[in-house]
Design an enzyme around this catalytic site. Structure first.
Site, PDB file in Angstrom:
ATOM      1  N   GLY A 115       0.779  -1.234   0.000  1.00 40.75           N
ATOM      2  CA  GLY A 115       0.000   0.000   0.000  1.00 40.75           C
ATOM      3  C   GLY A 115       0.812   1.285   0.000  1.00 40.75           C
ATOM      4  O   GLY A 115       0.308   2.323   0.426  1.00 40.75           O
ATOM      5  N   HIS A 156       0.178   0.082 -13.487  1.00 46.10           N
ATOM      6  CA  HIS A 156       0.953  -1.130 -13.765  1.00 46.10           C
ATOM      7  C   HIS A 156       2.437  -0.749 -13.817  1.00 46.10           C
ATOM      8  O   HIS A 156       2.793   0.249 -14.456  1.00 46.10           O
ATOM      9  CB  HIS A 156       0.506  -1.753 -15.092  1.00 46.10           C
ATOM     10  CG  HIS A 156       1.156  -3.073 -15.328  1.00 46.10           C
ATOM     11  ND1 HIS A 156       0.772  -4.223 -14.671  1.00 46.10           N
ATOM     12  CD2 HIS A 156       2.213  -3.423 -16.093  1.00 46.10           C
ATOM     13  CE1 HIS A 156       1.539  -5.219 -15.045  1.00 46.10           C
ATOM     14  NE2 HIS A 156       2.429  -4.765 -15.909  1.00 46.10           N
TER      15      HIS A 156
HETATM   16  C1  GAR Z   1       3.105  -1.255  -7.465  1.00 45.89           C
HETATM   17  O1  GAR Z   1       4.387  -1.225  -8.037  1.00 45.89           O
HETATM   18  C2  GAR Z   1       2.057  -1.395  -8.540  1.00 45.89           C
HETATM   19  O2  GAR Z   1       2.399  -0.746  -9.721  1.00 45.89           O
HETATM   20  C3  GAR Z   1       2.042  -2.892  -8.733  1.00 45.89           C
HETATM   21  O3  GAR Z   1       2.133  -3.413  -7.441  1.00 45.89           O
HETATM   22  C4  GAR Z   1       2.923  -2.537  -6.631  1.00 45.89           C
HETATM   23  C5  GAR Z   1       2.202  -2.302  -5.349  1.00 45.89           C
HETATM   24  O4  GAR Z   1       3.003  -1.640  -4.423  1.00 45.89           O
HETATM   25  N1  GAR Z   1       0.863  -3.321  -9.407  1.00 45.89           N
HETATM   26  C6  GAR Z   1       0.845  -4.385 -10.196  1.00 45.89           C
HETATM   27  O5  GAR Z   1       1.821  -5.099 -10.385  1.00 45.89           O
HETATM   28  C7  GAR Z   1      -0.519  -4.666 -10.857  1.00 45.89           C
HETATM   29  N2  GAR Z   1      -0.381  -5.625 -11.895  1.00 45.89           N
HETATM   30  P1  GAR Z   1       2.347  -0.904  -3.171  1.00 45.89           P
HETATM   31  O6  GAR Z   1       1.387  -1.893  -2.534  1.00 45.89           O
HETATM   32  O7  GAR Z   1       3.490  -0.593  -2.267  1.00 45.89           O
HETATM   33  O8  GAR Z   1       1.643   0.314  -3.666  1.00 45.89           O
END
Ligand code: GAR
Length: 187
Positions: free
Chosen positions: A12, A103
């Protein structure tokens, strides 16, 4: 004041960055954080900002439970910020053009089922790409396939591990995601 809700499955950091940004900017209010993971760190992060959290399971996402909660909140925008489940078509249809996702790669490359977090960066590294980036896009019924809203890239020739790529992507996400949301809401 526009209302947004966030969906996240784990850490998050993007969700928190968005809450920080709009806490200060006061143009947008984050009215809910939804997660499919009762252990997700994003829950603690939301509590710091006194944003209500909604924890649901896969069944509640696919039946009407989550949809009903969303309808009560009446968001102007639904933001998937590290949300790893497929977002259901019946919710997309209720909020047309109002569901967006981030993404961590330059779609259409390195997208699709199973392509999230470090898996994306490992694939990018294995293919010896010179650059990668982030894509913010509308959410359609297929993983990572909606219309693009924003893309930006970064050179990764100096990176020798997937974690180093992840770090560069994280910086791009922190810098751009809230601003893109703000501009999107301004029309
Ligand atoms: C982020 O890098 C987001 O872009 C990616 O997950 C991470 C979440 O980090 N999303 C994907 O890979 C969707 N396919 P966070 O929970 O620390 O924000």
């Amino acid at each position: 004041m526009k209302k947004i809700v966030l969906f996240a499955s784990g850490n998050g950091s993007n969700a928190e960055n968005i809450m920080v940004y709009f806490d200060l900017a006061k143009t947008v209010s984050v009215v809910g954080v939804f997660t499919n993971n009762s252990e997700a760190k994003v829950i603690e992060r939301a509590k710091k900002f006194i944003v209500p959290t909604f924890i649901f399971n896969k069944m509640e996402l696919s039946d009407d439970t989550v949809l009903k909660q969303l309808k009560q909140l009446q968001p102007d925008l639904i933001v998937l910020a590290g949300f790893l489940l497929k977002f259901p078509i019946h919710i997309i249809n209720e909020f047309p053009k109002k569901v967006i996702n981030i993404h961590p790669a330059l779609l259409p490359n390195y997208g699709g089922k199973g392509m999230y977090g470090l898996y994306v960066h490992q694939a990018v590294l294995e293919n010896k790409e010179k650059e990668t980036g982030i894509t913010i896009h509308h959410v359609s019924e297929h993983f990572d396939e909606g219309e693009f809203i924003f893309q930006t890239n970064v050179n990764i020739e100096s990176c020798i591990t997937a974690e180093e790529i992840a770090h560069k992507i994280h910086e791009l996400e922190m810098e751009h995601f809230p601003k893109v949301i703000e501009r999107f809401l301004e029309g």
